[in-house]
Design a protein around this motif. Structure first.
Motif, short mmCIF file in Angstrom:
data_model
loop_
_atom_site.label_atom_id
_atom_site.label_comp_id
_atom_site.label_asym_id
_atom_site.label_seq_id
_atom_site.Cartn_x
_atom_site.Cartn_y
_atom_site.Cartn_z
N THR A 52 0.84 -1.20 0.00
CA THR A 52 0.00 0.00 0.00
C THR A 52 0.87 1.25 0.00
O THR A 52 1.86 1.32 0.73
CB THR A 52 -0.92 0.02 1.23
OG1 THR A 52 -1.67 -1.20 1.28
CG2 THR A 52 -1.87 1.20 1.18
N ARG A 53 0.50 2.23 -0.83
CA ARG A 53 1.18 3.52 -0.77
C ARG A 53 0.40 4.42 0.16
O ARG A 53 -0.81 4.58 0.02
CB ARG A 53 1.28 4.17 -2.14
CG ARG A 53 2.20 5.42 -2.13
CD ARG A 53 1.90 6.33 -3.29
NE ARG A 53 2.05 5.67 -4.59
CZ ARG A 53 1.59 6.18 -5.72
NH1 ARG A 53 0.94 7.34 -5.73
NH2 ARG A 53 1.76 5.54 -6.85
N VAL A 54 1.10 4.98 1.14
CA VAL A 54 0.45 5.80 2.16
C VAL A 54 1.13 7.15 2.27
O VAL A 54 2.27 7.34 1.85
CB VAL A 54 0.48 5.11 3.54
CG1 VAL A 54 -0.27 3.79 3.52
CG2 VAL A 54 1.92 4.90 4.03
N ARG A 55 0.39 8.09 2.85
CA ARG A 55 0.99 9.34 3.31
C ARG A 55 1.48 9.09 4.72
O ARG A 55 0.68 8.73 5.60
CB ARG A 55 -0.04 10.47 3.31
CG ARG A 55 0.59 11.85 3.59
CD ARG A 55 1.30 12.35 2.36
NE ARG A 55 2.16 13.50 2.64
CZ ARG A 55 2.88 14.09 1.70
NH1 ARG A 55 2.84 13.65 0.45
NH2 ARG A 55 3.65 15.11 2.01
N LEU A 56 2.76 9.23 4.93
CA LEU A 56 3.39 8.92 6.21
C LEU A 56 3.80 10.21 6.90
O LEU A 56 4.56 11.01 6.33
CB LEU A 56 4.61 8.03 5.97
CG LEU A 56 5.52 7.76 7.17
CD1 LEU A 56 4.79 6.92 8.21
CD2 LEU A 56 6.79 7.04 6.71
N ARG A 57 3.28 10.40 8.09
CA ARG A 57 3.70 11.53 8.92
C ARG A 57 4.33 10.96 10.17
O ARG A 57 3.66 10.37 11.02
CB ARG A 57 2.51 12.43 9.25
CG ARG A 57 1.94 13.13 8.01
CD ARG A 57 0.73 13.98 8.32
NE ARG A 57 0.28 14.71 7.15
CZ ARG A 57 -0.54 14.21 6.22
NH1 ARG A 57 -1.00 12.97 6.35
NH2 ARG A 57 -0.90 14.93 5.18
N LEU A 58 5.63 11.13 10.24
CA LEU A 58 6.42 10.46 11.26
C LEU A 58 7.06 11.47 12.19
O LEU A 58 7.61 12.47 11.75
CB LEU A 58 7.47 9.59 10.55
CG LEU A 58 8.39 8.69 11.38
CD1 LEU A 58 8.72 7.45 10.57
CD2 LEU A 58 9.66 9.44 11.73
N ASP A 59 6.99 11.17 13.49
CA ASP A 59 7.55 12.07 14.50
C ASP A 59 8.27 11.25 15.55
O ASP A 59 7.64 10.50 16.29
CB ASP A 59 6.43 12.90 15.14
CG ASP A 59 6.96 13.88 16.18
OD1 ASP A 59 8.16 14.17 16.15
OD2 ASP A 59 6.16 14.33 17.02
N GLY A 60 9.60 11.39 15.61
CA GLY A 60 10.39 10.70 16.62
C GLY A 60 11.01 11.73 17.55
O GLY A 60 11.69 12.65 17.10
N ARG A 61 10.80 11.57 18.86
CA ARG A 61 11.28 12.58 19.79
C ARG A 61 12.79 12.55 19.96
O ARG A 61 13.42 13.57 20.22
CB ARG A 61 10.60 12.38 21.16
CG ARG A 61 9.10 12.67 21.13
CD ARG A 61 8.55 12.75 22.55
NE ARG A 61 7.13 13.07 22.52
CZ ARG A 61 6.16 12.17 22.48
NH1 ARG A 61 6.46 10.89 22.46
NH2 ARG A 61 4.89 12.53 22.47
N THR A 62 13.40 11.35 19.85
CA THR A 62 14.85 11.24 19.96
C THR A 62 15.38 10.33 18.87
O THR A 62 14.62 9.62 18.21
CB THR A 62 15.27 10.67 21.33
OG1 THR A 62 14.90 9.28 21.38
CG2 THR A 62 14.60 11.41 22.47
#
Length: 241
Positions: A52-62
């Protein structure tokens, strides 16, 4: 790490009560892993199907913490699940990426070609066209990871013409003359791999045999890859019908 881009889903593993740890393949950041809250819910489960092609919104704090991600479907490939060949292709390609690509290293050509093979599986009536594209993808995958075949010159003579075989030991081309005495120990070099153009069924079968040999020897050796090789077996079974 912060990322807002399109990505291909490669693998999803249940985590916690309702979440999932997912590996995504992006063009600019390569393979990335993230925790998707609610990833096992009815709403998000279709978005996390491999391919599946997705819109990825990724947030890593560290840098060391597993990132959290939100996803939205851009292009569903649910229809591929109803075609045994296409389903095996998705499992094989997504499994290769999730298992073998190092995280955080971009491989834009792998990303682009991965999706183009899925496009063909979705759009083409002729499975041979898709399987020829798969063989090209596998050879590209080997090259991108540092195990590319050298099909430009004969390993024995250095000549660039009349190349007819591939050595299973070195991955180098061998000319017809030099290879003739050892033909039973060499792969035949498919014309479409060497020179482009149309591919016959026999050429496609040989190209897939060559690619699988080097993938299993150089990339999968020592890994637990039963599910991967089972998917590859189903692809080859389709070609033998």
């Amino acid at each position: 790490m912060h990322l807002d881009t399109e990505a291909l889903v490669c693998a999803a593993i249940a985590h916690g009560e309702n979440g999932a740890v997912v590996r995504f393949l992006t063009a600019e950041a390569g393979l990335v892993a993230a925790y998707v809250p609610g990833g096992r819910s009815q709403r998000l489960r279709p978005a996390l199907a491999p391919g599946t092609r997705v819109r990825l919104r990724l947030d890593g704090r560290t840098e060391t913490q597993l990132a959290r991600a939100g996803v939205e479907i851009v292009r569903s490939r649910a229809a591929l699940a109803f075609d045994p060949l296409a389903l095996a292709l998705v499992e094989w390609l997504a499994g290769l990426a999730a298992t073998l690509l190092p995280e955080g290293h971009p491989y834009p050509r792998v990303h682009e070609t991965f999706e183009s093979v899925l496009d063909l599986a979705e759009l083409q009536d002729d499975p041979l066209v898709t399987l020829a594209a798969l063989a090209r993808f596998e050879l590209l995958f080997l090259a991108e990871l540092g195990f590319g075949l050298d099909l430009s010159t004969c390993a024995a003579t250095g000549q660039t013409e009349d190349l007819a075989f591939v050595s299973p030991k070195t991955g180098r081309a061998v000319s017809a003359g030099a290879g003739a005495p050892y033909a039973d120990r060499l792969f035949r070099l498919p014309a479409f791999i060497a020179n482009g153009g149309a591919a016959s069924e026999n050429d496609i079968a040989e190209a897939l045999r060559i690619a699988r040999h080097f993938i299993e020897r150089d990339l999968l050796s020592g890994r637990r890859a039963a599910n991967l090789t089972a998917a590859r077996d189903r692809i080859e079974a389709r070609l033998k019908r």
